[in-house]
Each structure stands twice: as C-alpha cells, then as structure tokens.
Motif scaffolding. Sequence first.
Motif, PDB file in Angstrom:
ATOM      1  N   TYR A 199     133.636  97.199  25.612  1.00 32.59           N
ATOM      2  CA  TYR A 199     132.441  97.122  24.779  1.00 32.59           C
ATOM      3  C   TYR A 199     132.389  95.817  23.999  1.00 32.59           C
ATOM      4  N   THR A 200     133.413  94.987  24.189  1.00 33.73           N
ATOM      5  CA  THR A 200     133.499  93.714  23.474  1.00 33.73           C
ATOM      6  C   THR A 200     134.173  92.687  24.366  1.00 33.73           C
ATOM      7  N   ARG A 201     133.845  91.408  24.131  1.00 29.35           N
ATOM      8  CA  ARG A 201     134.473  90.357  24.940  1.00 29.35           C
ATOM      9  C   ARG A 201     135.908  90.114  24.445  1.00 29.35           C
ATOM     10  N   ASN A 202     136.029  90.026  23.121  1.00 31.39           N
ATOM     11  CA  ASN A 202     137.340  89.822  22.492  1.00 31.39           C
ATOM     12  C   ASN A 202     137.399  90.697  21.252  1.00 31.39           C
ATOM     13  N   VAL A 203     138.513  90.690  20.566  1.00 27.49           N
ATOM     14  CA  VAL A 203     138.610  91.445  19.317  1.00 27.49           C
ATOM     15  C   VAL A 203     138.636  90.437  18.164  1.00 27.49           C
ATOM     16  N   LEU A 204     137.634  90.552  17.298  1.00 27.62           N
ATOM     17  CA  LEU A 204     137.518  89.624  16.170  1.00 27.62           C
ATOM     18  C   LEU A 204     138.586  89.966  15.138  1.00 27.62           C
ATOM     19  N   ASP A 205     139.532  89.061  14.970  1.00 27.59           N
ATOM     20  CA  ASP A 205     140.648  89.301  14.042  1.00 27.59           C
ATOM     21  C   ASP A 205     140.305  88.738  12.668  1.00 27.59           C
ATOM     22  N   LEU A 206     139.576  89.550  11.896  1.00 25.48           N
ATOM     23  CA  LEU A 206     139.189  89.092  10.554  1.00 25.48           C
ATOM     24  C   LEU A 206     140.387  89.027   9.614  1.00 25.48           C
ATOM     25  N   ASN A 207     141.379  89.861   9.900  1.00 25.87           N
ATOM     26  CA  ASN A 207     142.567  89.899   9.024  1.00 25.87           C
ATOM     27  C   ASN A 207     143.279  88.554   8.958  1.00 25.87           C
ATOM     28  N   VAL A 208     143.062  87.736   9.978  1.00 28.31           N
ATOM     29  CA  VAL A 208     143.774  86.460  10.008  1.00 28.31           C
ATOM     30  C   VAL A 208     143.230  85.498   8.928  1.00 28.31           C
ATOM     31  N   ILE A 209     142.011  85.740   8.446  1.00 25.48           N
ATOM     32  CA  ILE A 209     141.416  84.806   7.471  1.00 25.48           C
ATOM     33  C   ILE A 209     142.255  84.749   6.186  1.00 25.48           C
ATOM     34  N   PRO A 210     142.493  85.898   5.518  1.00 28.71           N
ATOM     35  CA  PRO A 210     143.354  85.812   4.323  1.00 28.71           C
ATOM     36  C   PRO A 210     144.769  85.342   4.651  1.00 28.71           C
ATOM     37  N   ALA A 211     145.254  85.670   5.846  1.00 29.74           N
ATOM     38  CA  ALA A 211     146.613  85.234   6.226  1.00 29.74           C
ATOM     39  C   ALA A 211     146.670  83.712   6.350  1.00 29.74           C
ATOM     40  N   VAL A 212     145.646  83.123   6.978  1.00 23.53           N
ATOM     41  CA  VAL A 212     145.568  81.658   7.102  1.00 23.53           C
ATOM     42  C   VAL A 212     145.546  81.024   5.712  1.00 23.53           C
ATOM     43  N   LYS A 213     144.724  81.603   4.837  1.00 23.60           N
ATOM     44  CA  LYS A 213     144.579  81.031   3.490  1.00 23.60           C
ATOM     45  C   LYS A 213     145.886  81.079   2.712  1.00 23.60           C
ATOM     46  N   GLU A 214     146.696  82.072   3.014  1.00 26.72           N
ATOM     47  CA  GLU A 214     147.976  82.178   2.314  1.00 26.72           C
ATOM     48  C   GLU A 214     148.971  81.127   2.812  1.00 26.72           C
ATOM     49  N   GLU A 215     148.864  80.779   4.100  1.00 24.49           N
ATOM     50  CA  GLU A 215     149.864  79.884   4.698  1.00 24.49           C
ATOM     51  C   GLU A 215     149.500  78.410   4.668  1.00 24.49           C
ATOM     52  N   THR A 216     148.197  78.113   4.651  1.00 22.10           N
ATOM     53  CA  THR A 216     147.792  76.702   4.734  1.00 22.10           C
ATOM     54  C   THR A 216     146.571  76.427   3.857  1.00 22.10           C
ATOM     55  N   PHE A 217     146.384  75.145   3.550  1.00 20.52           N
ATOM     56  CA  PHE A 217     145.224  74.709   2.761  1.00 20.52           C
ATOM     57  C   PHE A 217     144.070  74.283   3.669  1.00 20.52           C
ATOM     58  N   LEU A 218     144.237  74.418   4.995  1.00 21.45           N
ATOM     59  CA  LEU A 218     143.163  74.023   5.920  1.00 21.45           C
ATOM     60  C   LEU A 218     142.038  75.065   5.887  1.00 21.45           C
ATOM     61  N   PRO A 219     140.771  74.622   5.978  1.00 18.93           N
ATOM     62  CA  PRO A 219     139.658  75.584   6.031  1.00 18.93           C
ATOM     63  C   PRO A 219     139.663  76.387   7.335  1.00 18.93           C
ATOM     64  N   ILE A 220     139.098  77.569   7.262  1.00 19.16           N
ATOM     65  CA  ILE A 220     138.978  78.409   8.470  1.00 19.16           C
ATOM     66  C   ILE A 220     137.552  78.927   8.602  1.00 19.16           C
ATOM     67  N   ILE A 221     137.007  78.824   9.826  1.00 19.86           N
ATOM     68  CA  ILE A 221     135.683  79.389  10.099  1.00 19.86           C
ATOM     69  C   ILE A 221     135.812  80.410  11.238  1.00 19.86           C
ATOM     70  N   VAL A 222     134.719  81.126  11.504  1.00 21.18           N
ATOM     71  CA  VAL A 222     134.735  82.187  12.519  1.00 21.18           C
ATOM     72  C   VAL A 222     133.630  81.953  13.544  1.00 21.18           C
ATOM     73  N   ASP A 223     133.949  82.224  14.799  1.00 24.79           N
ATOM     74  CA  ASP A 223     132.978  82.184  15.898  1.00 24.79           C
ATOM     75  C   ASP A 223     132.688  83.628  16.319  1.00 24.79           C
ATOM     76  N   PRO A 224     131.603  84.209  15.775  1.00 20.51           N
ATOM     77  CA  PRO A 224     131.304  85.608  16.103  1.00 20.51           C
ATOM     78  C   PRO A 224     130.721  85.762  17.505  1.00 20.51           C
ATOM     79  N   SER A 225     130.307  84.658  18.126  1.00 19.02           N
ATOM     80  CA  SER A 225     129.681  84.722  19.454  1.00 19.02           C
ATOM     81  C   SER A 225     130.723  85.011  20.523  1.00 19.02           C
TER      82      SER A 225
END
Length: 298
Positions: A199-225
């Motif tokens: 029912y989906t092409r991939n699984v959107l891992d939203l949980n990774v956003i706060p994890a990225v922010k905790e580990e690095t100062f680099l910005p993160i964006i999401v591709d919902p398409s």
Amino acid sequence: MGIAGNVGLSDLPRICPLISRRVQSPVGEQETRAVSVRAVRFGDVRPVVIAGPCAVESFEQTLAVAWAVKGAGAEMLRGGAFKPRTSPHDFQGLGVEGLRILREVSRQTGLPIVTEVMDPRLVETVAGYADMLQIGSRNMQNYPLLIEAGKSGKPILLKRGMAASLCEWLGAAEYIAKEGNLEIVLCERGIKAFPCGEYTRNVLDLNVIPAVKEETFLPIIVDPSHATGVAGMVETASRAAIEFGSHGLIIEVACDHPTAARPKCDAAQAIHPVHLRNIVRFIDARMEQTTLRQAHAV
Ligand code: PEP
Ligand code: MN
C-alpha cells in the motif's frame, strides 16, 4: 565478541567527527547550522518547500510546472536531468539538455534549482548549471561520487539510502564534509520495509528527524513523494513531517492542465499544484502560531 562492520550511534563521534554534534559545535547545542542556496535558507525557523517534476521532460513542461509551484508558494525547483531508473529501457532523462532547460527555467522564474548527479565524472558539468546537487538514494554510498560532490563547492542534498542506517547516512555526509564542504542538507525519503509495494512505495521514517537533530547540526528535510509513492498520501505525510520538525520538504508536482501529458516517471506520486498550495498554507499557519506564541511569551 563483536561483529565486524557493526556500528551504532555511540560510534558516531569516531565515524563522523566533522558533522557530529557531540564533537563539533559550530552552533548552539540544540541549533541547526543553516545551509544557504542563493536566498533560500535550510535550517531556519521556516521550513523550505522544494517542488517540481520528477524528471525534466521538455522546456514547456518544466516551465509550466515551475510557474505553478512558484504560484503555490514553493521556494525552490526540483527536476531530474539524469534519472536513476530500474529499467535501462525506460526514460533516462534528457541529460545535459535537461540541465540547460533547468537553467533557463530558473532564470525566468527566479527559482533556484536542485538536480541529481549520478556520475562522479559529471559532477563538474552538473555543478555548472545547478544551485544545489542532489545525491540520490541509490548513490548514498557511492564514495567517489560523494568526494567529487564535496569538492564541487555546491550545497548538497544528500538523500538517505533506501536501506541505510543513521550511522551509514551520516558517514556518507562525512565524506562530503571531509572535502571541506559543510553545506549539506539531509533528506529522508522513505526506507525499505515489509509493507513496501503493498500500500506504500517505502516507509516514511519520521522518527529519524529528531534522531538526526540529536546527532548532527546539519538540516534535514523530507521527501513525502518517494516515501509514499501515492499522490493521495503526500499532503498528510508533508504535514506529519513538519510536525516532526523537518526543516523542509521536496515534493513532486505535475501540471493539472487538461492538455498536460502524464509524467514519464513516478506519475502515481505527483500531486497537483492546488495540493502543494495546501501544504504551503499549513506551513504559513504554523509559522503564524509560532509568532503568536512568542509574542505572548514576552
Ligand atoms: C528523485 O528525487 O528524483 C529520486 C530519484 O529520489 P530517490 O533517490 O530518493 O529515489
Ligand atoms: Mn521521482
């Protein structure tokens, strides 16, 4: 006994000292180091919206989509000139002609452009046309490509490999940083998991956003398409990504004009400009709330 090659989050300061928040602190503890692409800033309070076609198919198509996404409130244009396709018999993109089209469309609309580079030998060529280079999911661990991209001096949009752990993803970003380029924006685009293709092409891992922010100062964006592969899910996934703290979105859009042709790639996930407008309105409303909250706090 350990397992060879097995790394965890506690190894990040060693794997990627240049981008690890625990080692480097170019900004405050909780803050993101902003990345600029012309006048667009990733990592500021307002999430950035990038939108455009999956692939550049013609000048007319790209210009029409570009004006439509600009009208809907997008700040940057996406579009592939070199397309990574599962079948070598499918449309591969227009190549350098696609880059020329993007440049001219950018000139006419004023939108900065991000486009994918797949081949280390073409980094210089693509960098001659693009404002930001995209490293696609399939190439996240193409180390010679990452090194060339790092040397290009251009800001990089680094997509997460479809089966990449956070350690592998940040390790890839470190390759770019090691070439002296910290202008990196990470992009979560969905990962492989058991429901893929059902029912989906991939699984959107939203949980990774706060994890990225905790580990690095680099910005993160999401591709919902690419994360969903279903046009009807893109608006909701976009809102969810923003709620999770994403610094932006990159969205595939197709023109809804009756004479417009069906996109040659990823047609099922392309949204119409009116839905993009809704996403931008959602961001506007959220920004207003934040401003009001801040005004009440003082
Ligand atoms: C794309 O953005 O055009 C693309 C191919 O995405 P991904 O690399 O995430 O599959
Ligand atoms: Mn696509």
